[in-house]
Design a protein around this motif. Sequence first.
Motif, short mmCIF file in Angstrom:
data_model
loop_
_atom_site.label_atom_id
_atom_site.label_comp_id
_atom_site.label_asym_id
_atom_site.label_seq_id
_atom_site.Cartn_x
_atom_site.Cartn_y
_atom_site.Cartn_z
N PRO A 81 0.84 -1.20 0.00
CA PRO A 81 0.00 0.00 0.00
C PRO A 81 0.87 1.25 0.00
CG PRO A 81 0.11 -0.96 2.21
CD PRO A 81 0.85 -1.90 1.31
N THR A 82 0.56 2.19 -0.87
CA THR A 82 1.33 3.44 -0.89
C THR A 82 0.38 4.63 -1.08
OG1 THR A 82 1.77 3.15 -3.26
CG2 THR A 82 3.49 2.42 -1.77
N GLY A 83 0.65 5.70 -0.35
CA GLY A 83 -0.18 6.90 -0.44
C GLY A 83 0.17 7.72 -1.68
N SER A 110 -3.97 1.83 -0.21
CA SER A 110 -3.70 2.60 1.01
C SER A 110 -4.91 3.44 1.41
CB SER A 110 -2.51 3.53 0.75
OG SER A 110 -2.45 4.55 1.73
N GLN A 131 -5.54 -1.29 3.13
CA GLN A 131 -4.65 -0.95 4.24
C GLN A 131 -5.26 0.16 5.08
OE1 GLN A 131 -2.56 2.25 3.97
NE2 GLN A 131 -2.22 2.01 6.17
N TYR A 133 -5.07 2.93 8.13
CA TYR A 133 -4.38 3.75 9.14
C TYR A 133 -5.40 4.01 10.23
CZ TYR A 133 -0.12 4.91 6.56
OH TYR A 133 1.09 4.85 5.93
N THR A 159 -1.56 -1.05 9.44
CA THR A 159 -0.20 -0.53 9.51
C THR A 159 0.08 -0.05 10.92
OG1 THR A 159 -0.18 0.01 7.18
CG2 THR A 159 1.38 1.21 8.57
N LYS A 255 1.31 -4.86 9.65
CA LYS A 255 2.47 -4.41 8.87
C LYS A 255 3.33 -3.45 9.69
CE LYS A 255 3.37 -1.90 4.55
NZ LYS A 255 3.57 -0.53 5.03
N HIS A 279 8.82 0.28 6.84
CA HIS A 279 8.07 1.26 6.04
C HIS A 279 8.98 1.84 4.92
CE1 HIS A 279 4.07 3.31 6.67
NE2 HIS A 279 4.52 4.07 5.69
N GLY A 280 9.84 0.97 4.39
CA GLY A 280 10.74 1.42 3.33
C GLY A 280 11.69 2.51 3.79
N ASP A 313 8.89 -6.61 3.59
CA ASP A 313 9.09 -5.58 2.57
C ASP A 313 10.19 -4.64 3.01
OD1 ASP A 313 8.19 -3.31 4.04
OD2 ASP A 313 6.18 -3.40 3.18
N SER A 314 10.54 -3.71 2.15
CA SER A 314 11.55 -2.66 2.33
C SER A 314 12.85 -3.03 1.64
CB SER A 314 11.82 -2.34 3.82
OG SER A 314 10.61 -1.90 4.44
N GLY A 315 13.10 -2.38 0.53
CA GLY A 315 14.38 -2.53 -0.17
C GLY A 315 14.36 -3.51 -1.33
N ARG A 317 14.27 -4.68 -4.80
CA ARG A 317 14.39 -4.08 -6.13
C ARG A 317 14.67 -5.13 -7.20
NH1 ARG A 317 12.80 -1.00 -3.15
NH2 ARG A 317 13.64 0.97 -2.44
N GLY A 336 7.15 -1.73 -2.79
CA GLY A 336 6.63 -0.36 -2.86
C GLY A 336 7.25 0.36 -4.05
N ARG A 337 8.47 0.83 -3.86
CA ARG A 337 9.07 1.68 -4.91
C ARG A 337 9.22 0.95 -6.24
NH1 ARG A 337 11.39 2.80 0.01
NH2 ARG A 337 11.15 4.95 0.74
C1 FNR Z 1 4.69 3.86 1.51
N1 FNR Z 1 4.31 2.94 2.49
C2 FNR Z 1 3.03 2.97 3.00
N2 FNR Z 1 2.62 2.01 3.86
C3 FNR Z 1 1.35 2.00 4.32
O1 FNR Z 1 1.01 1.10 5.09
N3 FNR Z 1 0.47 2.96 3.92
C4 FNR Z 1 0.82 3.97 3.08
O2 FNR Z 1 0.00 4.81 2.74
C5 FNR Z 1 2.15 4.00 2.62
N4 FNR Z 1 2.57 4.99 1.77
C6 FNR Z 1 3.81 4.89 1.16
C7 FNR Z 1 4.15 5.80 0.16
C8 FNR Z 1 5.35 5.65 -0.52
C9 FNR Z 1 5.71 6.60 -1.60
C10 FNR Z 1 6.23 4.61 -0.18
C11 FNR Z 1 7.52 4.42 -0.91
C12 FNR Z 1 5.90 3.73 0.82
C13 FNR Z 1 5.20 1.83 2.83
C14 FNR Z 1 5.01 0.66 1.87
O3 FNR Z 1 3.79 0.02 2.09
C15 FNR Z 1 6.13 -0.37 2.01
O4 FNR Z 1 6.25 -0.73 3.36
C16 FNR Z 1 7.46 0.15 1.49
O5 FNR Z 1 7.29 0.87 0.30
C17 FNR Z 1 8.42 -0.99 1.25
O6 FNR Z 1 9.67 -0.52 0.88
P1 FNR Z 1 10.17 -0.38 -0.64
O7 FNR Z 1 9.72 -1.60 -1.39
O8 FNR Z 1 9.52 0.87 -1.17
O9 FNR Z 1 11.63 -0.24 -0.50
#
Ligand code: FNR
Length: 403
Positions: A81-83, A110, A131, A133, A159, A255, A279-280, A313-315, A317, A336-337
């Motif tokens: 999930p990403t905002g 998200s 997801q 909040y 989260t 998460k 959280h990345g 998650d996190s990192g 690629r 995410g990214r």
């Molecule tokens: C996130 N992440 C995130 N997590 C979540 O629970 N709710 C959210 O709204 C967001 N928003 C968000 C925005 C952006 C731009 C990023 C990069 C990340 C965290 C996301 O779910 C996840 O944990 C990370 O992105 C994992 O790391 P990588 O894969 O980006 O390195």
Amino acid sequence: MANLDKITEIEDLRRIAERKVPRMFYDYVDSGSWTQTTYRNNETDFDRIKLRQRVLVDMEGRSLSTTMAGEDVHMPVAIAPTGFTGMMWADGEIHAARAAEKFGVPFSLSTMSICSIEDVAENTEKPFWFQLYVMRDKEFMENLIKRAKAANCSALILTADLQVLGQRHKDIKNGLSAPPKPTIKNILNLMTKPQWCMNMLGTKRHSFGNIVGHAKGVGDLSSLSSWTAEQFDPGLSWDDVARIKDLWGGKIIIKGVMEPEDAIMAAKSGADAMVVSNHGGRQLDGAPSSIAAISDVVEAVKAESSDTEIWLDSGIRSGQDVLKAISLGAKGTMIGRSFLYGLGAHGEDGVRKALEIIYKELDITMAFCGHTDINTVTDDILIKGSYEYLKSGRPMLEPIRWG
Ligand code: FNR
């Protein structure tokens, strides 16, 4: 349809996204909190784990298919999930969700998405994950849960690591907002992103679809940033998790777990899965990388004889990164990214490309390591000691001390 044949790695997608996406939204994605040390370590720590190359093993009939929280997946990778995702590309959440469902991997939406739960449900066929909040406005939060149920979401991701917000310098300096404010700096930057602007003109979705018009006092956009800052609930506790689990009544994923004590609590809460995640690198700068944290979590949960799945998650690629996480006990991973770069580069096609790249890398790397089924991969694929060395937190080369 754009020709994406020359795009062969996630880094290619990142470079294109950097060119095409307005600066404030690109920076929002490509940044971590404070010194960004944890953000960087998430990636570099994967590189420090070495794989054992096996030869003359029958590599025919390979499969990456498995399950995550009981759902069949084409490979053990879900979209995190990403905002603000609909600011990387117009209607971004819908494009990413469609790419994921066609590929056979889960998509997570998200709370802070641009397209609403209902928008994504109407424009996709398969159930997705939502997801949550946890907000102080309990009525709004309970309503969000009801909306996710009504939209047939198949799991709720809670989260746990964003009760307070880690500071990202660039977001403050750029004045991040959705939509961007019409300042001279923003206008000049937007003039260099014609495709993004054209796509945005073609959609009505320019702000937080789950919130605007649904939460008290958020009828217009100007009050949204203060609402968000005030609304995340710093009082969230394990008691709330139990309450939310009851309210939701379906599969739940926690998460943001990094430490064994919290992992034990998450397992005892009856969650279907927990995600080892920092959280990345966007929250606690100074925390270890997720990959360095996972083995202690796995051990602690095993000692509880719990069947809560552990994901990471996190990192991530590359497919190699996914394989390393799986070998250390993750049942699944999230990206995410890696998908956001694909989305910013080429919309739905770009997300599909990101998934294809990771699939191919994972498949071939698994074969090199002598396995044909992702479900049989264990830490026997790792060079003994390379992970333990990383976990010990020492730099690769000890500085020479004289005298
Ligand atoms: C996130 N992440 C995130 N997590 C979540 O629970 N709710 C959210 O709204 C967001 N928003 C968000 C925005 C952006 C731009 C990023 C990069 C990340 C965290 C996301 O779910 C996840 O944990 C990370 O992105 C994992 O790391 P990588 O894969 O980006 O390195």
